[in-house]
Design a protein around this motif. Structure first.
Motif, PDB file in Angstrom:
ATOM      1  N   PRO A 245       0.792  -1.249   0.000  1.00  0.00           N
ATOM      2  CA  PRO A 245       0.000   0.000   0.000  1.00  0.00           C
ATOM      3  C   PRO A 245       0.816   1.287   0.000  1.00  0.00           C
ATOM      4  N   LEU A 246       2.017   1.276   0.606  1.00  0.00           N
ATOM      5  CA  LEU A 246       2.792   2.522   0.664  1.00  0.00           C
ATOM      6  C   LEU A 246       3.383   2.907  -0.679  1.00  0.00           C
ATOM      7  N   LEU A 247       3.210   2.051  -1.688  1.00  0.00           N
ATOM      8  CA  LEU A 247       3.598   2.437  -3.051  1.00  0.00           C
ATOM      9  C   LEU A 247       2.603   3.440  -3.627  1.00  0.00           C
ATOM     10  N   ARG A 248       1.393   3.478  -3.055  1.00  0.00           N
ATOM     11  CA  ARG A 248       0.377   4.436  -3.540  1.00  0.00           C
ATOM     12  C   ARG A 248       0.747   5.799  -2.971  1.00  0.00           C
ATOM     13  N   ARG A 249       0.956   6.748  -3.902  1.00  0.00           N
ATOM     14  CA  ARG A 249       1.431   8.074  -3.491  1.00  0.00           C
ATOM     15  C   ARG A 249       0.436   8.772  -2.568  1.00  0.00           C
ATOM     16  N   ASP A 250       1.018   9.505  -1.586  1.00  0.00           N
ATOM     17  CA  ASP A 250       0.227  10.359  -0.713  1.00  0.00           C
ATOM     18  C   ASP A 250      -0.869   9.596   0.041  1.00  0.00           C
ATOM     19  N   LEU A 251      -0.547   8.362   0.452  1.00  0.00           N
ATOM     20  CA  LEU A 251      -1.544   7.517   1.115  1.00  0.00           C
ATOM     21  C   LEU A 251      -2.107   8.173   2.370  1.00  0.00           C
ATOM     22  N   GLU A 252      -1.310   9.038   3.018  1.00  0.00           N
ATOM     23  CA  GLU A 252      -1.805   9.658   4.251  1.00  0.00           C
ATOM     24  C   GLU A 252      -3.049  10.514   3.990  1.00  0.00           C
ATOM     25  N   SER A 253      -3.200  11.014   2.763  1.00  0.00           N
ATOM     26  CA  SER A 253      -4.421  11.782   2.457  1.00  0.00           C
ATOM     27  C   SER A 253      -5.638  10.874   2.499  1.00  0.00           C
ATOM     28  N   LEU A 254      -5.490   9.662   1.983  1.00  0.00           N
ATOM     29  CA  LEU A 254      -6.605   8.709   2.054  1.00  0.00           C
ATOM     30  C   LEU A 254      -6.880   8.339   3.511  1.00  0.00           C
ATOM     31  N   VAL A 255      -5.798   8.113   4.272  1.00  0.00           N
ATOM     32  CA  VAL A 255      -5.975   7.761   5.691  1.00  0.00           C
ATOM     33  C   VAL A 255      -6.778   8.854   6.397  1.00  0.00           C
ATOM     34  N   GLU A 256      -6.448  10.112   6.104  1.00  0.00           N
ATOM     35  CA  GLU A 256      -7.156  11.232   6.740  1.00  0.00           C
ATOM     36  C   GLU A 256      -8.639  11.215   6.369  1.00  0.00           C
TER      37      GLU A 256
END
Ligand code: SF4
Length: 335
Positions: A74-85
């Motif tokens: 999953p961390l290959l998906r860019r800017d994953l923290e935006s989805l987490v938020e």
């Protein structure tokens, strides 16, 4: 909250955000199949963060409380923290976690995921023996960098940290006690996973499975252990705790002790296919509705109908007859 044909509620949603991975673990994504020419999903095929969030809101409306982000990696998906938020703000989601191989989990990334609202994390590590681990991930990735990722997650407060080890006979069973010793007393929970016949590419054989009973025996010979109660209905891992208070570990026994009776998990691929079992052969397309102006009620209905029609219990019926099924690849639904 819809119940399936075996009376199971829908509680957990595993969301794959990419089918790509930077490892080639031999039991999941063997290099011979997932080589240079393999056609991974194109960017436009992937659900956007907005589409994933809308689906999560609808699943939460039907009773989903736990979200696990997976891949591929999953961390290959860019800017994953935006989805987490975005997911952290979905009403009804009480548990938001991720499964990662740790290769991209720096201190900054761990902190950013935590600040975005991630609750906890599972990090895969199949051995502490560097040669064994490098051979299993088949990209020559060192153990130390995964241990650094575990430290980064710990510093960021992504607790409890679960460390997932797939055990394969003749490959890494010698690492079982070493892994237990390394993480006893740390608060981190090692989960020993029976090698499974996921997908169609890993050449699975029953004789390569190390039964969880043997894992518990091996650890029990070093330290007295006792079974612990499940934390909740449908918990995947069977919990064992050290009698001396030095924490616990888990075993996941899909092959030798199936737990389909309490399976409350659905899986969403990165391109919006809903799978009702890890070993399913077909999915239900939810992306079509998302991209063709379906209303929330129409998508809710599609999920309800799929779940109510579910009678999956593959691990209970696994046999020579099921061996040839064209099961979905693990890297598409992330375990
Ligand atoms: S085999 Fe399928 S139904 Fe059984 S526990 Fe696994 S995902 Fe659930």
């Amino acid at each position: 909250m819809p119940l399936d044909r075996l009376g199971r509620p829908l509680r957990d949603l595993r969301i794959s955000v990419t089918d790509r991975c930077n490892f080639r673990c031999t039991y999941c994504m063997p290099r011979e199949i997932f080589g240079r020419d393999f056609e991974f999903l194109r960017r436009e095929d992937l659900l956007t963060f907005e589409e994933i969030t809308r689906l999560t809101q609808l699943f939460a409306h039907l009773g989903v409380e736990k979200i696990r982000l997976t891949g591929g990696e999953p961390l290959l998906r860019r800017d994953l923290e935006s989805l987490v938020e975005m997911l952290a703000h979905v009403k009804g989601i009480r548990d938001l976690t991720i499964t990662t191989n740790g290769s991209l989990l720096t201190r900054e990334k761990a902190r950013a995921l935590k600040d975005a609202g991630l609750h906890r994390i599972s990090i895969s590590l199949d051995s502490l023996d560097d040669d064994v681990f490098r051979a299993m991930n088949d990209v020559n990735f060192p153990v130390q960098r995964v241990l650094d990722a575990i430290d980064a997650a710990n510093e960021a407060g992504l607790w409890p940290i679960k460390i997932d080890m797939v055990v394969k006979r003749g490959v890494n069973e010698k690492s079982i006690v070493e892994m237990a010793r390394r993480f006893r007393g740390t608060g981190h929970i090692v989960r020993f996973i029976e090698y499974m016949d996921v997908g169609t590419t890993n050449g699975w054989r029953m004789e390569d499975v190390v039964p969880s009973r043997e894992v518990v025996e091996r650890i029990g010979r070093e330290w007295p252990v006792e079974p612990a109660h499940p934390n909740y209905f449908g918990e995947v891992a069977e919990r064992w705790k050290y009698r001396d208070g030095e924490g616990e570990f888990g075993v996941i026994s899909s092959v030798t002790q199936p737990f389909c009776g309490s399976c409350t998990r659905a899986r969403l691929t990165a391109d919006g296919q809903l799978y009702l079992c890890l070993f399913a052969t077909e999915g239900h397309d939810l992306r079509q509705g998302l991209r063709h102006r379906a209303s929330d009620e129409e998508i809710l209905d599609a999920i309800r109908v799929a779940w109510r029609g579910r009678d999956d219990r593959y691990s209970e019926i696994r046999s020579s007859e099921t061996a040839g099924l064209a099961k979905v690849e693990m890297s598409r639904i992330g375990g």
